[in-house]
Motif scaffolding. Structure first.
Motif, PDB file in Angstrom:
ATOM      1  N   THR A  69       0.685  -1.202  -0.021  1.00 32.43           N
ATOM      2  CA  THR A  69      -0.018   0.081   0.068  1.00 32.43           C
ATOM      3  C   THR A  69       0.877   1.258   0.033  1.00 32.43           C
ATOM      4  O   THR A  69       1.842   1.221   0.766  1.00 32.43           O
ATOM      5  CB  THR A  69      -0.941   0.021   1.392  1.00 32.43           C
ATOM      6  OG1 THR A  69      -1.733  -1.451   1.280  1.00 32.43           O
ATOM      7  CG2 THR A  69      -1.749   1.195   1.328  1.00 32.43           C
ATOM      8  N   ASP A  73      -2.674   5.871  -1.086  1.00 32.33           N
ATOM      9  CA  ASP A  73      -3.622   5.014  -0.805  1.00 32.33           C
ATOM     10  C   ASP A  73      -4.157   4.772   0.685  1.00 32.33           C
ATOM     11  O   ASP A  73      -5.184   4.481   0.977  1.00 32.33           O
ATOM     12  CB  ASP A  73      -3.544   3.653  -1.501  1.00 32.33           C
ATOM     13  CG  ASP A  73      -3.775   3.662  -2.718  1.00 32.33           C
ATOM     14  OD1 ASP A  73      -4.471   4.658  -3.312  1.00 32.33           O
ATOM     15  OD2 ASP A  73      -3.263   3.041  -3.702  1.00 32.33           O
ATOM     16  N   ARG A  76      -5.922   7.878   1.460  1.00 30.37           N
ATOM     17  CA  ARG A  76      -7.248   8.092   0.810  1.00 30.37           C
ATOM     18  C   ARG A  76      -8.173   7.031   1.433  1.00 30.37           C
ATOM     19  O   ARG A  76      -9.510   7.139   1.631  1.00 30.37           O
ATOM     20  CB  ARG A  76      -7.154   8.310  -0.511  1.00 30.37           C
ATOM     21  CG  ARG A  76      -6.533   9.433  -0.853  1.00 30.37           C
ATOM     22  CD  ARG A  76      -6.446   9.468  -2.581  1.00 30.37           C
ATOM     23  NE  ARG A  76      -7.897   9.399  -3.084  1.00 30.37           N
ATOM     24  CZ  ARG A  76      -8.667  10.597  -3.239  1.00 30.37           C
ATOM     25  NH1 ARG A  76      -8.254  11.865  -3.227  1.00 30.37           N
ATOM     26  NH2 ARG A  76      -9.925  10.520  -4.075  1.00 30.37           N
ATOM     27  N   GLU A  77      -7.818   5.710   1.238  1.00 31.23           N
ATOM     28  CA  GLU A  77      -8.550   4.720   1.386  1.00 31.23           C
ATOM     29  C   GLU A  77      -8.912   3.970   2.815  1.00 31.23           C
ATOM     30  O   GLU A  77      -9.707   3.361   3.320  1.00 31.23           O
ATOM     31  CB  GLU A  77      -8.211   3.319   0.643  1.00 31.23           C
ATOM     32  CG  GLU A  77      -7.841   3.625  -0.993  1.00 31.23           C
ATOM     33  CD  GLU A  77      -9.320   4.073  -1.419  1.00 31.23           C
ATOM     34  OE1 GLU A  77     -10.294   3.789  -1.147  1.00 31.23           O
ATOM     35  OE2 GLU A  77      -9.073   5.175  -2.470  1.00 31.23           O
ATOM     36  N   HIS A  78      -7.725   4.496   3.652  1.00 33.92           N
ATOM     37  CA  HIS A  78      -7.928   3.814   5.043  1.00 33.92           C
ATOM     38  C   HIS A  78      -7.936   4.892   6.031  1.00 33.92           C
ATOM     39  O   HIS A  78      -8.282   4.574   7.269  1.00 33.92           O
ATOM     40  CB  HIS A  78      -6.485   3.096   5.179  1.00 33.92           C
ATOM     41  CG  HIS A  78      -6.288   1.929   4.320  1.00 33.92           C
ATOM     42  ND1 HIS A  78      -6.986   0.569   4.787  1.00 33.92           N
ATOM     43  CD2 HIS A  78      -5.631   1.693   3.187  1.00 33.92           C
ATOM     44  CE1 HIS A  78      -6.462  -0.379   3.782  1.00 33.92           C
ATOM     45  NE2 HIS A  78      -5.849   0.269   3.006  1.00 33.92           N
ATOM     46  N   THR A  82      -8.955  12.670   1.988  1.00 37.20           N
ATOM     47  CA  THR A  82      -8.935  12.791   0.427  1.00 37.20           C
ATOM     48  C   THR A  82      -8.435  13.976  -0.281  1.00 37.20           C
ATOM     49  O   THR A  82      -8.530  14.133  -1.377  1.00 37.20           O
ATOM     50  CB  THR A  82     -10.206  12.239   0.085  1.00 37.20           C
ATOM     51  OG1 THR A  82     -11.228  13.465   0.650  1.00 37.20           O
ATOM     52  CG2 THR A  82     -10.839  10.956   0.304  1.00 37.20           C
ATOM     53  N   LYS A  86      -5.288  11.749  -6.518  1.00 42.48           N
ATOM     54  CA  LYS A  86      -4.515  10.656  -7.285  1.00 42.48           C
ATOM     55  C   LYS A  86      -4.734  11.078  -8.647  1.00 42.48           C
ATOM     56  O   LYS A  86      -5.869  11.154  -9.304  1.00 42.48           O
ATOM     57  CB  LYS A  86      -5.184   9.175  -7.255  1.00 42.48           C
ATOM     58  CG  LYS A  86      -4.591   8.167  -7.974  1.00 42.48           C
ATOM     59  CD  LYS A  86      -5.107   6.875  -7.574  1.00 42.48           C
ATOM     60  CE  LYS A  86      -4.621   6.222  -6.410  1.00 42.48           C
ATOM     61  NZ  LYS A  86      -4.708   4.774  -6.295  1.00 42.48           N
TER      62      LYS A  86
END
Length: 204
Positions: A69, A73, A76-78, A82, A86
């Motif tokens: 990772t 990411d 943003r994802e965890h 944001t 990307k």
């Protein structure tokens, strides 16, 4: 009588020998050693989750993530942060720029594991209470954005540009901000914003 013993089969099959040698050459030495030693530890699955603690915007964030990772990411994802965008995902546009320490990095190419133990600052960590960071305010004052997609990366890179001592002239600013692409071409306004914010950032 002539001795024909040399023409008799000896039990040695040259073709079988060569085939076996070629096959064994295809097996890595480490794999052969592991196969021969039952006590050797099993290879770790690279996709297995790992525990990592990232220090982001002054807070520790404990995550269990794939070892591959990226910082981008992870943010943003965890973590739901944001602001870092990307864009190209190849380290070419600068939209994902964050600060690790005082160093600007493209977070799409930086593994989260490599950033463990270091201070990560994102666009979300700049403002204090209701007061914008001087660089954020300068971008607003100078209309240094249009669509805004690249703006978080531009601001983070601009802060580093000033702290690195590369904001002494417009030419320097353009050179050392060249890794951040603005597809709306707001470059003159970005340069003006960096010039405005530089004295206050250097002051303290």
């Amino acid at each position: 009588m002539p001795d024909n013993s040399s023409s008799r089969p000896s039990g040695f099959d040259r073709r079988a020998f060569m085939a076996g040698a070629a096959g064994s050459a295809l097996v890595p030495m480490t794999a052969r050693a592991a196969a021969q030693d039952p006590r050797a530890p099993a290879a770790q699955d690279p996709s297995a989750p790992v525990d990592v603690t990232l220090h982001v915007n002054g807070k520790d964030r404990r995550l269990r993530i794939d070892a591959r990772t990226t910082v981008l990411d992870a943010l943003r994802e965890h973590m739901g942060l944001t602001g870092s965008k990307k864009g190209c995902d190849h380290g070419q546009c600068g939209a994902c720029t964050v600060l690790i320490g005082d160093r600007r990095v493209v977070s799409c190419l930086t593994l989260a594991l490599a950033a463990e133990g270091q201070e990560i600052t994102t666009i979300e960590g700049l403002a204090t209470d209701d007061r914008l960071h001087p660089m954020q305010q300068a971008f607003v004052d100078n209309d240094a954005f249009q669509c805004g997609y690249c703006t978080p990366g531009q601001i983070m890179s601009a802060i580093a540009c000033v702290k690195e001592g590369h904001a002494g002239s417009e030419a320097d600013i353009r050179e050392y901000m060249s890794g951040n692409i603005c597809r709306c071409a707001a470059y003159p306004n970005i340069v003006a914003a960096v010039k405005q914010a530089a004295p206050e950032i250097l002051k303290g």
